[in-house]
Write a protein that holds these residues in place. Structure first.
Motif, PDB file in Angstrom:
ATOM      1  N   ALA A   1       0.855  -1.189   0.000  1.00 53.53           N
ATOM      2  CA  ALA A   1       0.000   0.000   0.000  1.00 53.53           C
ATOM      3  C   ALA A   1       0.890   1.239   0.000  1.00 53.53           C
ATOM      4  CB  ALA A   1      -0.915   0.008   1.216  1.00 53.53           C
TER       5      ALA A   1
ATOM      6  N   GLU B   1      -2.105   2.538   5.181  1.00 51.08           N
ATOM      7  CA  GLU B   1      -3.516   2.196   5.374  1.00 51.08           C
ATOM      8  C   GLU B   1      -4.073   2.849   6.635  1.00 51.08           C
ATOM      9  OE1 GLU B   1      -4.390  -2.003   3.285  1.00 51.08           O
ATOM     10  OE2 GLU B   1      -3.305  -2.162   5.180  1.00 51.08           O
TER      11      GLU B   1
ATOM     12  N   TRP C   1      -4.494   6.613   6.129  1.00 51.41           N
ATOM     13  CA  TRP C   1      -5.652   6.869   5.275  1.00 51.41           C
ATOM     14  C   TRP C   1      -6.953   6.673   6.047  1.00 51.41           C
ATOM     15  CZ3 TRP C   1      -7.248   9.054   0.967  1.00 51.41           C
ATOM     16  CH2 TRP C   1      -8.467   8.667   0.406  1.00 51.41           C
TER      17      TRP C   1
ATOM     18  N   TYR D   1      -3.106   3.802  -2.712  1.00 54.52           N
ATOM     19  CA  TYR D   1      -3.056   2.749  -3.730  1.00 54.52           C
ATOM     20  C   TYR D   1      -2.736   1.431  -3.035  1.00 54.52           C
ATOM     21  CZ  TYR D   1      -2.336   6.970  -6.446  1.00 54.52           C
ATOM     22  OH  TYR D   1      -2.461   8.216  -6.970  1.00 54.52           O
ATOM     23  N   LYS D   2      -3.496   0.389  -3.380  1.00 50.67           N
ATOM     24  CA  LYS D   2      -3.301  -0.923  -2.765  1.00 50.67           C
ATOM     25  C   LYS D   2      -3.272  -2.016  -3.834  1.00 50.67           C
ATOM     26  CE  LYS D   2      -5.533  -2.052   0.924  1.00 50.67           C
ATOM     27  NZ  LYS D   2      -6.623  -2.349   1.875  1.00 50.67           N
TER      28      LYS D   2
ATOM     29  N   ASP E   1      -6.946   4.784  -7.428  1.00 49.84           N
ATOM     30  CA  ASP E   1      -6.666   4.859  -6.005  1.00 49.84           C
ATOM     31  C   ASP E   1      -7.932   4.489  -5.235  1.00 49.84           C
ATOM     32  OD1 ASP E   1      -8.313   7.130  -6.192  1.00 49.84           O
ATOM     33  OD2 ASP E   1      -7.117   8.233  -4.727  1.00 49.84           O
ATOM     34  N   ALA E   2      -7.919   4.654  -3.924  1.00 49.63           N
ATOM     35  CA  ALA E   2      -9.053   4.238  -3.092  1.00 49.63           C
ATOM     36  C   ALA E   2     -10.334   5.003  -3.408  1.00 49.63           C
ATOM     37  CB  ALA E   2      -8.694   4.404  -1.614  1.00 49.63           C
ATOM     38  N   GLU E   3     -10.195   6.179  -4.051  1.00 53.65           N
ATOM     39  CA  GLU E   3     -11.356   7.009  -4.374  1.00 53.65           C
ATOM     40  C   GLU E   3     -11.741   6.911  -5.842  1.00 53.65           C
ATOM     41  OE1 GLU E   3     -12.942   9.547  -1.845  1.00 53.65           O
ATOM     42  OE2 GLU E   3     -12.303   7.629  -1.015  1.00 53.65           O
TER      43      GLU E   3
END
Length: 627
Positions: free
Chosen positions: A74, A107, A110, A129-130, A152-154
């Motif tokens: 991550a 993580e 975030w 980013y994962k 990314d997560a969004e």
């Protein structure tokens, strides 16, 4: 500008594909970027000479992180406008990118940004980013040519190469920082970075990783790629004698075995023979499948889908506090590899639920399906599973897929005398995986040993470090494709295609163009280091020629006939690079010999051209596209 093929000779190979890479480094640092977990390890040359297995691991991944030798794959970035740069219409404001954290810390940071009102104000500046490595498996060869983006997560898109570069940079800088706290000042010229890559990756994907590593700050001479299952094999060769004995002496000279590296996203397979001097001979080109620990995660989500009514449970999970989701994810990951396969007791395994989900269950807005599976419950503030349900439902399909991948290779190599299957990698820590895969293999191959080392999770990193100290432990490799150069030859009416015929005015005779001069054939066992490899000699076409341009080609054609004439324009043949060789001043350049040698070593093909008069060597800029 093209060359004509004249002779074939055999020469002694004395340095190999890594001639530009430093040899006998003072320090080797291995970086393993995994689909789910990543880490690094290192070893000084003196320690390697004293005890090859004395590899050091980083286990300090920040406050609150598990003290393991790997952390989560991550990366958390912060992007802001660079206020210090002058801006104009021609020069708009530049974006400044900062590495905030990586791994578990990324993580957690975030999750805090998403959870706390003060942090949320600046949320748009942060990008998480994962598990981005998995994206490389899914790309088609032509997709590497353009900008490959990742979410990314969004759901915001960014270049994958930039993210991979920054993640490797974060690992590299973390290592250097920790060495500095020990009072050690390291000189780049004296140590080697080894970056691991899956064996099933295309040459293009490996080149992608090499480019990212170099952009992260690692010099070309200080960088070596290592195939993950091959690194794990090297680790197994250097196990203590009592462990080797417990594994049925699978690594003794003369033994042939299949290494199966089980990670979060892939199963990589590599078959080798241990030679008399302890070195390795590759028996087939590496293979693999997109299957690993992530498949169990997907089975878990599918289980929730099947055992909860409706889809409201999904919304409750999405609305949950990210810190609770992070805790739940880690609890599941630990459960996944820790649960035993041999216990006669049907244990109760619990995973904490986020408050939003718990509230939904309490208010009955989330309900279990009346036809739910036995062994799946949602009570109090946790999900409850029976260990038998986990073994029989969540792991079953994944273990079958792993067996299918192993079975394909064993069938293809039925006559090769494979005597053992060695399970390594993080997912091989699971005794459920070990026992189920062992049972499936031995039901079909009754005399096959199926073994796993004591610490399969460490195998790739430890082996990669050892590989950096002894990069020629592999004596030969199997070529994945047929490689050669484009050339010309005196036209032969009996064998050559009339459409390829052209007239050479300077010499006053006809030639055939687009001849595929083969150097390495698909499936060939190509020897390295102290063995001989084919070197082909070429001559310029014109007396006043100043350079010779060699176009490099490959074909994946399984049945390329050694006796037939093949052309670089054939449908299955593609250009993958070129070498331009400068010629010294001469009244007649056609008498100047240029030697081209293709050496399949390390994890990539190396192509070298040498102008014999001056002795100057040229390396290819290869643009691999093969899948």
């Amino acid at each position: 500008m093209e060359a004509i093929f004249l002779t074939i000779t055999r020469v002694q190979f004395d340095q190999g594909p890594s001639r530009s890479v430093i040899r006998n480094p003072d320090l080797v640092v291995a970086i393993d970027v995994g689909s789910t977990y990543s880490g690094y390890a290192w070893q000084w040359r003196s320690a390697f000479k004293a005890n090859k297995a004395s590899v050091e691991f980083n286990t300090d991944w920040g406050q609150g992180a598990p003290q393991l030798h790997k952390t989560n794959t991550a990366l958390l970035l912060k992007r802001t406008f660079d206020r210090t740069a002058e801006t104009s219409v021609e020069n708009p404001a530049k974006i400044k990118t900062e590495i905030v954290a990586f791994g578990y810390a990324a993580e957690r940071r975030w999750a805090n940004i998403c959870s706390h009102s003060e942090e949320k104000k600046d949320k748009e500046s942060y990008f998480l980013y994962k598990k981005f490595k998995l994206q490389l498996y899914l790309l088609k060869p032509n997709q590497f040519e353009g900008d490959v983006n990742i979410e990314d997560a969004e759901g915001r898109m960014d270049p994958l190469k930039e993210i991979m570069t920054l993640f490797i940079q974060a690992l590299r800088e973390d290592f250097l920082k920790k060495m500095k706290t020990r009072g050690l000042s390291l000189e780049d010229g004296k140590f080697l970075w080894v970056v691991t890559v899956p064996a099933i990756w295309s040459e293009k994907a490996k080149q992608f990783m090499r480019d990212a590593a170099e952009k992260s700050g690692i010099g070309k001479r200080n960088l070596l790629l290592a195939s993950e299952p091959e690194a794990a094999t090297i680790y197994c060769l250097n196990l203590p004698s009592e462990q080797k004995s417990a594994m049925h002496d699978a690594f003794m000279p003369g033994r042939r075995f299949l290494t199966v590296d089980l990670g979060g996203g892939t199963a990589d397979l590599s078959a080798v023979e241990v030679l008399g001097d302890g070195s390795l001979k590759e028996l087939c080109y590496v293979q693999g499948q997109l299957v690993g620990g992530q498949n169990v995660n997907e089975a878990f989500l599918q289980s929730c889908h099947e055992n909860f009514e409706g889809v409201f449970w999904k919304k409750c999970f999405m609305d949950a506090n990210p810190l609770y989701l992070l805790k739940m994810e880690h609890e599941f990951e630990q459960m996944k590899v820790a649960i035993g396969n041999e216990s006669p007791v049907d244990e109760l395994i619990t995973i904490p639920l986020p408050k939003t989900v718990l509230k939904g269950i309490t208010t009955k807005s989330i309900k279990l399906n009346p036809k739910k599976d036995k062994g799946f419950e949602a009570e109090d503030d946790e999900l409850q599973f029976r260990s038998k349900y986990i073994r029989d439902s969540l792991f079953q399909q994944t273990c079958h897929l792993i067996f299918d991948a192993v079975d394909r290779v064993l069938q293809q190599m039925e006559s090769s005398g494979i005597q053992a299957v060695v399970l390594v990698g993080g997912f091989a820590e699971s005794s459920i995986v070990q026992e189920n895969v062992r049972q499936m293999i031995q039901e079909k191959y009754r005399n096959m040993d199926v073994v796993a080392p004591t610490s399969p999770f460490k195998a790739v990193l430890m082996g990669a470090v050892m590989y950096g100290h002894d990069m020629f432990i592999y004596k030969s490799r199997i070529s994945r494709a047929t490689y050669g150069v484009g050339t010309n030859s005196t036209f032969d009416d009996k064998t050559h295609d009339p459409s390829k015929k052209w007239y050479h005015e300077e010499e006053g005779k006809y030639y055939c163009k687009d001849i595929f001069s083969v150097h390495v054939r698909r499936g060939d066992s190509v020897y390295l280091n102290d063995k001989s490899t084919i070197e082909r000699n070429y001559f310029p076409m014109y007396k006043k020629q100043k350079t010779v341009l060699f176009n490099l080609f490959e074909t994946s054609d399984h049945c390329i006939d050694k006796e037939a004439v093949h052309y670089t324009t054939d449908p299955l043949t593609k250009k993958v690079g070129e070498i331009e060789v400068e010629l010294p001043e001469s009244e007649d350049s056609t008498k100047q010999e240029v030697c081209v040698q293709m050496i399949y070593g390390g994890t990539q093909l190396s192509v070298i051209a040498k102008e014999n008069t001056s002795g100057k060597e040229y390396n290819a800029d290869i643009k691999f596209d093969s899948a």
